[in-house]
Design a protein around this motif. Structure first.
Motif, PDB file in Angstrom:
ATOM      1  N   ALA D  77       0.656  -1.643  -0.097  1.00 42.88           N
ATOM      2  CA  ALA D  77      -0.040   0.028   0.164  1.00 42.88           C
ATOM      3  C   ALA D  77       0.303   0.977   0.044  1.00 42.88           C
ATOM      4  N   ALA D  78       2.343   1.219   0.546  1.00 47.45           N
ATOM      5  CA  ALA D  78       3.142   2.315   1.237  1.00 47.45           C
ATOM      6  C   ALA D  78       3.710   2.601  -0.101  1.00 47.45           C
ATOM      7  N   ASN D  79       3.812   1.615  -0.896  1.00 45.55           N
ATOM      8  CA  ASN D  79       4.799   0.931  -2.113  1.00 45.55           C
ATOM      9  C   ASN D  79       4.583   1.752  -3.384  1.00 45.55           C
ATOM     10  N   VAL D  80       4.149   3.141  -3.125  1.00 43.67           N
ATOM     11  CA  VAL D  80       2.999   3.209  -4.246  1.00 43.67           C
ATOM     12  C   VAL D  80       3.560   4.572  -4.958  1.00 43.67           C
ATOM     13  N   PRO D  81       3.814   4.919  -6.296  1.00 41.57           N
ATOM     14  CA  PRO D  81       4.850   6.728  -6.720  1.00 41.57           C
ATOM     15  C   PRO D  81       4.282   7.347  -6.738  1.00 41.57           C
ATOM     16  N   GLY D  82       4.881   8.708  -5.482  1.00 37.27           N
ATOM     17  CA  GLY D  82       4.530   9.652  -4.979  1.00 37.27           C
ATOM     18  C   GLY D  82       4.823   9.182  -3.782  1.00 37.27           C
ATOM     19  N   SER D  83       4.281   8.498  -3.089  1.00 41.79           N
ATOM     20  CA  SER D  83       4.894   8.482  -1.711  1.00 41.79           C
ATOM     21  C   SER D  83       5.645   8.081  -1.049  1.00 41.79           C
ATOM     22  N   LEU D  84       6.469   8.483   0.076  1.00 45.51           N
ATOM     23  CA  LEU D  84       7.675   8.373   0.708  1.00 45.51           C
ATOM     24  C   LEU D  84       8.970   7.044   0.531  1.00 45.51           C
ATOM     25  N   ALA D  85       6.884   6.550   0.786  1.00 46.60           N
ATOM     26  CA  ALA D  85       8.709   4.769   0.709  1.00 46.60           C
ATOM     27  C   ALA D  85       8.313   3.733  -0.665  1.00 46.60           C
ATOM     28  N   PHE D  86       8.303   4.876  -1.318  1.00 45.83           N
ATOM     29  CA  PHE D  86       7.749   4.394  -3.046  1.00 45.83           C
ATOM     30  C   PHE D  86       9.858   3.636  -3.448  1.00 45.83           C
ATOM     31  N   GLY D  87       9.614   2.529  -3.792  1.00 47.10           N
ATOM     32  CA  GLY D  87      11.033   1.666  -4.049  1.00 47.10           C
ATOM     33  C   GLY D  87      11.244   0.886  -2.626  1.00 47.10           C
ATOM     34  N   ILE D  88      11.126   1.383  -1.806  1.00 46.53           N
ATOM     35  CA  ILE D  88      10.875   0.402  -0.702  1.00 46.53           C
ATOM     36  C   ILE D  88      11.998  -1.343  -1.080  1.00 46.53           C
ATOM     37  N   ASP D  89      10.233  -1.965  -1.649  1.00 49.51           N
ATOM     38  CA  ASP D  89      11.005  -3.260  -2.355  1.00 49.51           C
ATOM     39  C   ASP D  89      12.290  -3.172  -2.613  1.00 49.51           C
ATOM     40  N   THR D  90      13.357  -3.090  -3.344  1.00 53.73           N
ATOM     41  CA  THR D  90      14.021  -2.825  -4.125  1.00 53.73           C
ATOM     42  C   THR D  90      15.422  -2.954  -2.315  1.00 53.73           C
ATOM     43  N   GLU D  91      15.162  -3.043  -1.812  1.00 51.05           N
ATOM     44  CA  GLU D  91      16.241  -2.521  -0.664  1.00 51.05           C
ATOM     45  C   GLU D  91      16.393  -3.501   0.307  1.00 51.05           C
ATOM     46  N   CYS D  92      17.486  -3.677   0.758  1.00 49.67           N
ATOM     47  CA  CYS D  92      18.097  -5.398   1.111  1.00 49.67           C
ATOM     48  C   CYS D  92      18.286  -5.985   0.013  1.00 49.67           C
ATOM     49  N   GLY D  93      18.803  -5.378  -0.806  1.00 47.42           N
ATOM     50  CA  GLY D  93      19.216  -6.461  -2.121  1.00 47.42           C
ATOM     51  C   GLY D  93      17.864  -7.075  -2.577  1.00 47.42           C
ATOM     52  N   GLY D  94      16.513  -6.573  -2.842  1.00 54.68           N
ATOM     53  CA  GLY D  94      15.901  -6.549  -3.425  1.00 54.68           C
ATOM     54  C   GLY D  94      14.383  -7.566  -2.057  1.00 54.68           C
ATOM     55  N   ARG D  95      15.364  -8.160  -1.192  1.00 52.50           N
ATOM     56  CA  ARG D  95      14.896  -9.146  -0.741  1.00 52.50           C
ATOM     57  C   ARG D  95      13.195  -8.588   0.519  1.00 52.50           C
ATOM     58  N   ILE D  96      13.273  -6.973   0.198  1.00 52.83           N
ATOM     59  CA  ILE D  96      12.212  -6.487   1.026  1.00 52.83           C
ATOM     60  C   ILE D  96      10.509  -7.190  -0.134  1.00 52.83           C
ATOM     61  N   SER D  97       9.471  -7.247   0.439  1.00 53.75           N
ATOM     62  CA  SER D  97       8.830  -7.576  -0.230  1.00 53.75           C
ATOM     63  C   SER D  97       7.378  -6.811   0.046  1.00 53.75           C
ATOM     64  N   SER D  98       7.177  -6.464  -1.410  1.00 54.94           N
ATOM     65  CA  SER D  98       6.102  -5.622  -0.900  1.00 54.94           C
ATOM     66  C   SER D  98       4.711  -6.159  -1.706  1.00 54.94           C
TER      67      SER D  98
END
Lengths: 140, 140, 140, 140
Positions: D77-98
């Protein structure tokens, strides 16, 4: 030859102290990372209760801020479909962060490093990172 | 449910302080990393003059010591051609270190974390890591 | 078209059960991983007290045994300077393991998967992996 | 020193059992992963017919839920363009899942681990993960 100005370890401790104080004030234990102007880690602290996934995220935010000389919330604003910067967050093996909470450290108009905070909402992380910079600039 | 005991951030600061004191004493600025019992980073410090490649190495040593409950110099002794453990250093994406300088932290016979030091010779790194543990055990 | 024979999830549970029994008998809690004939994970268990670095190592051993159809101790014997296989442990991003404790599972002379154990000495890991295979072959 | 409470292997088996039952009920074989409160894998099962790409995805979802103490559908829900959390899914070498299907496990208001399910639609994965938690809480 180049002469580079960068944060030293005492500067890094000041930055962490200011960020930690704010994290305690808002009641959100954080991971806090400080990098130099090349994006290389100088100091890191996981407060008691800081989240383990934030170990990487705080470092990525500080890397991004220090190396790219740009706040991660500025990358966030640019990282939208249609923008020419869209997808920047997958670069550097995913280490570029477009999540709020990473801010470059500027002294005498020179970029000398970066701070990254993680474990709260992006807004909380931004607040904590900024508090680290404010404390550093007032106490160095 | 399991109940686990691990280093907290104050413990980590003591470990770093003891290691830093020794590094200053021998005149070799180091990178020093502290992990918990699962191998996750709690604190890190790159002293002024610490080497940038050591940022990873110190963390890998501390990860190995904390997670494997084994000193990296013990892995070093086992990581020789013909030993059944040969090649252990390429495991966990290369994060397992068989270079001296990572030592587990044991309190009341429980493995509670690890310390890793890097930037000097392996012998110097081992001396600095051990000094961190000694200081911690005497001052906690 | 190819017809492939591979372990199913019940087979994997038998393999883990046999390995776990042996690990309990020798008093060394382990990480135990089972892969299919392609090296892909079917089942994994970290016993209470199993080490966190062994999460990857057990999987790498099972991957190696299942995909390469070779025991990791056989790779160990070949992974010596001067041998044409020297350096095999750095392949596949380091996932090839030359540390004892990974053994292929063979049924009716077909390679159907692999088992990997980690947290003890390589000899203990080999013993536990073999116990898993023995139990499976006797009880399937 | 910190004292931490986490899932043990019996807890993990209960979580998997509840998830497997639901997966069987809806006729979608899944990969199911359980992590501890630090995001480290405790147990994994690929049901017969579970998809191989889901081996990683289920583990990433469980890592995210366990380490970040947040459901992957909340990150979604937070990983949408314009949200400050956008791009979280690429963190931890891509291990963060959205991607929906990872849910933290909470006992007595403490975050003690995470469950991740993958192979169906995100909605099915979420349903299966939640069923694992429900079964665990009713039967532990």
């Amino acid at each position: 030859m180049l002469s580079i100005t960068r944060l030293d370890i005492d500067d890094a401790h000041l930055l962490i102290k200011g960020a930690r104080n704010k994290a305690n004030e808002i009641g959100v234990p954080m991971c806090i990372a400080i990098t130099d102007e090349s994006g290389n880690l100088i100091a890191f602290e996981r407060m008691n209760g800081g989240k383990t996934h934030s170990i990487s995220i705080a470092q990525d935010k500080a890397f991004t801020a220090g190396a790219a000389r740009k706040a991660t919330h500025d990358y966030n604003a640019a990282n939208v479909p249609g923008s020419l910067a869209f997808g920047i967050d997958t670069e550097c093996g995913g280490r570029i962060s477009s999540v709020g909470g990473g801010i470059p450290v500027v002294v005498n108009e020179e970029f000398v490093g970066g701070i990254g905070a993680s474990s709260g909402t992006p807004q909380q992380d931004m607040e904590v990172a900024q508090a680290g910079i404010d404390y550093f600039l007032s106490n160095r």
